[in-house]
Enzyme design. Structure first.
Site, mmCIF file in Angstrom:
data_model
loop_
_atom_site.group_PDB
_atom_site.id
_atom_site.type_symbol
_atom_site.label_atom_id
_atom_site.label_comp_id
_atom_site.label_asym_id
_atom_site.label_seq_id
_atom_site.Cartn_x
_atom_site.Cartn_y
_atom_site.Cartn_z
ATOM 1 N N CYS A 18 0.820 -1.228 0.000
ATOM 2 C CA CYS A 18 0.000 0.000 0.000
ATOM 3 C C CYS A 18 0.848 1.271 0.000
ATOM 4 O O CYS A 18 0.295 2.363 0.101
ATOM 5 C CB CYS A 18 -0.947 0.004 1.197
ATOM 6 S SG CYS A 18 -0.138 0.357 2.760
ATOM 7 N N CYS A 65 14.408 0.981 11.164
ATOM 8 C CA CYS A 65 13.935 1.860 12.234
ATOM 9 C C CYS A 65 12.518 2.293 11.858
ATOM 10 O O CYS A 65 12.326 3.079 10.931
ATOM 11 C CB CYS A 65 14.880 3.059 12.326
ATOM 12 S SG CYS A 65 14.494 4.180 13.665
HETATM 13 FE FE FE Z 1 0.482 -1.664 3.797
#
Ligand code: FE
Length: 131
Positions: free
Chosen positions: A100, A120
């Protein structure tokens, strides 16, 4: 090939909290030691808060001392994408959800073995599923 999810800002805003939206969809960063997961040590899987894609396993999480959840590898290389980030006068490598395009955080070459990498990641971009 990963199946992509594409939504507009209005749709993401309906689904996410204001902090999640700012961090995941607008390249934000949560303050160190402020998120839900920097000190989580339980066994489970960290999913993308936007789309549920499985991103990181607790077995690759380590205590980086930075105040952000840190992993030395993704669940597999298909789940995350990286791209060069030259913002804020720094050369960094951004980490995104490959499904996404959610902004997750950055990856640095100063992590522990076996990879030597430090992912991180903002807690706000993750949803922890306990095993
Ligand atoms: Fe995602």
């Amino acid at each position: 090939m990963t199946e992509k999810i594409s939504k507009n800002d209005t749709e993401w805003q309906q689904q996410l909290s204001p902090d999640q939206f700012r961090i995941c969809r607008k390249n934000g960063t949560e303050p160190a030691f402020s998120g839900n997961y920097w000190n989580t040590k339980e066994t489970g899987t960290y999913q993308c808060v936007c789309c549920g894609n499985e991103l990181f396993d607790s077995n690759s999480k380590f205590d980086s001392g930075t105040g952000w959840p840190s992993f030395y590898q993704a669940i597999n290389s298909e789940q995350v994408a990286t791209k060069k980030d030259s913002s804020l006068f720094m050369q960094r490598t951004e980490v995104l959800c490959n499904k996404c395009d959610s902004h997750l955080g950055h990856v640095f070459p100063d992590g522990p073995q076996p990879t030597g990498l430090r992912f991180c990641i903002n807690s706000a971009s993750l949803e922890f599923k306990k095993k």
